[in-house]
Each structure stands twice: as structure tokens, then as C-alpha cells.
Motif scaffolding. Sequence first.
Motif, short mmCIF file in Angstrom:
data_model
loop_
_atom_site.label_atom_id
_atom_site.label_comp_id
_atom_site.label_asym_id
_atom_site.label_seq_id
_atom_site.Cartn_x
_atom_site.Cartn_y
_atom_site.Cartn_z
N GLN A 245 0.87 -1.18 0.00
CA GLN A 245 0.00 0.00 0.00
C GLN A 245 0.91 1.22 0.00
N LEU A 246 0.76 2.06 -1.01
CA LEU A 246 1.72 3.13 -1.25
C LEU A 246 1.79 4.10 -0.07
N ARG A 247 0.66 4.48 0.47
CA ARG A 247 0.64 5.43 1.60
C ARG A 247 1.37 4.85 2.80
N TRP A 248 1.22 3.56 3.02
CA TRP A 248 1.86 2.92 4.18
C TRP A 248 3.37 2.85 4.00
N ILE A 249 3.83 2.44 2.82
CA ILE A 249 5.28 2.27 2.62
C ILE A 249 5.99 3.62 2.61
N ARG A 250 5.33 4.65 2.09
CA ARG A 250 5.96 5.99 2.13
C ARG A 250 6.05 6.51 3.56
N GLY A 251 5.11 6.09 4.40
CA GLY A 251 5.17 6.48 5.80
C GLY A 251 6.32 5.84 6.55
N ILE A 253 9.36 5.61 5.16
CA ILE A 253 10.58 6.14 4.55
C ILE A 253 10.75 7.59 4.97
N GLY A 254 11.95 7.93 5.44
CA GLY A 254 12.28 9.32 5.75
C GLY A 254 13.14 9.88 4.63
N LEU A 255 12.77 11.03 4.13
CA LEU A 255 13.48 11.62 2.99
C LEU A 255 13.84 13.07 3.29
N THR A 266 3.87 26.31 11.78
CA THR A 266 4.78 26.23 12.92
C THR A 266 5.87 25.18 12.66
N ILE A 267 6.93 25.27 13.47
CA ILE A 267 8.02 24.28 13.37
C ILE A 267 7.48 22.89 13.69
N ARG A 268 6.61 22.83 14.68
CA ARG A 268 6.01 21.54 15.07
C ARG A 268 5.26 20.92 13.90
N GLU A 269 4.46 21.70 13.19
CA GLU A 269 3.68 21.17 12.07
C GLU A 269 4.59 20.76 10.92
N ASN A 270 5.69 21.48 10.72
CA ASN A 270 6.63 21.10 9.67
C ASN A 270 7.30 19.76 9.99
N ILE A 271 7.70 19.58 11.25
CA ILE A 271 8.36 18.32 11.64
C ILE A 271 7.39 17.15 11.55
N TYR A 273 4.89 16.78 9.62
CA TYR A 273 4.16 16.76 8.34
C TYR A 273 3.97 15.33 7.82
N GLY A 274 4.98 14.49 8.00
CA GLY A 274 4.89 13.12 7.49
C GLY A 274 4.18 12.17 8.43
N LYS A 275 3.86 12.63 9.63
CA LYS A 275 3.15 11.78 10.60
C LYS A 275 2.19 12.66 11.38
N GLN A 276 0.94 12.69 10.94
CA GLN A 276 -0.03 13.62 11.50
C GLN A 276 -0.35 13.33 12.96
N ASP A 277 -0.20 12.08 13.40
CA ASP A 277 -0.54 11.72 14.79
C ASP A 277 0.69 11.69 15.69
N ALA A 278 1.77 12.36 15.29
CA ALA A 278 3.00 12.36 16.08
C ALA A 278 2.78 13.09 17.41
N THR A 279 3.32 12.51 18.49
CA THR A 279 3.19 13.12 19.81
C THR A 279 4.29 14.17 20.00
N LEU A 280 4.12 15.00 21.02
CA LEU A 280 5.10 16.05 21.30
C LEU A 280 6.45 15.43 21.66
N GLU A 281 6.42 14.30 22.36
CA GLU A 281 7.67 13.62 22.73
C GLU A 281 8.41 13.14 21.48
N GLU A 282 7.66 12.60 20.51
CA GLU A 282 8.29 12.14 19.27
C GLU A 282 8.89 13.31 18.49
N ILE A 283 8.19 14.44 18.48
CA ILE A 283 8.69 15.61 17.76
C ILE A 283 9.96 16.14 18.42
N ARG A 284 9.98 16.18 19.78
CA ARG A 284 11.18 16.65 20.48
C ARG A 284 12.35 15.70 20.25
#
Length: 303
Positions: A245-251, A253-255, A266-271, A273-284
Motif C-alpha cells: 500500500q503506497l501510503r503505508w510504505i511511504r510512511g 521512509i524518511g526523505l 509552525t516548526i512543530r507542524e513542519n516536523i 508533516y509526514g506523521k499527523q498523529d506524532a506526539t510532542l515527545e516524538e517531535i522533540r
Amino acid sequence: MLCTIPPLVVAGAAMATLMTKMASRGQTAYAEASVVVEQTIGAIRTVASFTGEKLAVKKYSKSLKSAYKASCQEGLAAGLGLGAVMCIMFLGYSLGIWYGAKLILDKGYTGGKVINVIFAVLTASFSLGQASPCISAFAAGRAAGFKMFETINRKPEIDAYDTTGKKLDDIRGDIELKDVYFSYPARPDEHIFTGFSLSIPSGTTLALVGQSGSGKSTVISLIERFYDPHSGEVLIDGINLKEFQLRWIRGKIGLVSQEPVLFASTIRENIAYGKQDATLEEIRAATELANASKFIDKMPQGL
């Protein structure tokens, strides 16, 4: 007098057809001009460093000349079409008056009946004549609508929103390109890969080195499945990339591209961007791994 209506319809239809073609050409020319402006302003430093301002203006003027020519042809078609419609309309008036007078003299018709018929037909033809100036707007809308709906109805061969395909519970990350043949759609005769093979085991750091145009970025594009090879396979963990599934496999891959892009948010939204459900701990954690946490924390609003 009803015999004047078919010529009116034919003249209006011919005018609409010609104006649709001219409007489509004009829109294409304006689109080319806007591309020149967008590219020039977007890379204004590069343009200025090579003193390419005059060249950019020359290209823009050339595109505008094509648009001006198309607009003149559209105006000519509108003028001739409107003239033909009005000519047929007034010929219908003269025909109605002449034939009405003949009926009064030869058939004993009353003037009231003849005038009623003439005004009824003239009102109908006048309404058709009033509609003819609007044909230019209809033609422009039709040309724009055709291009818009053509884009909307287009079905891409590689659909990122296709929900079919494999989703693995775990992925190791072994990558293999096996006997790949590929050329870009815009340059089908220029082969980038002819029987290219590459194996990258999981956990390996690999550098692709080569001259410009040798296909380094193309390898990434094939792994991300921005394109499909003409023949051969792109495998991840031994499974053909087309089966995922293309959406899954691209998720997975980090590019980081050669020219990083920052969106107006915001910087948070830019970081995230590839994972909409990312937690604040994951972003930090991501900012710390990228050695960006210190200068981000110094900013007034932080993340």
C-alpha cells in the motif's frame, strides 16, 4: 420569418466554437507566461547573480505576444460572429415586413395580425441576438472547465490514496533494485537505467556518487515510487514495491531532499508533516536527533 432562426443558431454555434478554441489558446499562453514569472521570482537570486533579468523579461514578452495574438483572434471571431447574427436578424426584419405587406395586399390579412406575428418573431430573434455577446464568457468558461475536469477526472497510474496493497507488521528495510530499465516520461528516448541492479542491506549507510544526470536522485524516486520502472523490480524486504500500500510504505521512509522545504506553519507542524498523529515527545526526539533542539528552544514561540 421562422426560416431566419436556423441561420441565427448556426451563426451563434460557429462563433461559440471558434471562440472556445481561441480562448483555450489564450489561456495556454497566459499559463506559460505565469510559469516564467513564477520561476523567475522563485529563483530571483540565481537570476540576478547571472544577470538574467533581461532574458526573463524577453521570455515573458514572448509568451504575452502569443496571448495577445490569441485574444485578437478571439475578438475577431466575436466581431464577425456578432455581425453575422445581427445581419441575419435585420434581414429577418426586412423579410417579415415585406412578406407581411404582401399578405395584406394579396390574402386580405389585417395589419394587426401581421404586426403581432412580426413582433413575436422579432422578440424571439432579438433575445437570441442579446445572448450572442455572452457567448465569449461561455466559451472562456468552457475552455477552462474542460482543462479543470480533465485534471479532476485523470486517474494516476500511481495512486497514493489507493487503500489496496500489503501492510507488514514489521519491516527490516532491505532494498534491492533488480535489472531496472527506466527513462523519465518527459524524455522517453533518454534511458537513465538499462539493466541497473543495486542491493542495500538493512542498517547499511550507502553513498551514491556520480556525475550529474547519472541517476542518483532517480534511485530515490524509484524507492519512493514516484515512478515505476519500465521493466525490472524494486524490492523492499524481497517484496515488489508495487505490492505494498503506497501510503503505508511511504510512511516508513524518511526523505531529506537536496533543497529542504519549509511550509508556512509552525516548526512543530513542519516536523510532523509526514506523521499527523506524532506526539510532542516524538517531535522533540526528532529535533534532538537532528541537532536542532537548541536553536528551536531559543526561539520566542519554540515549537
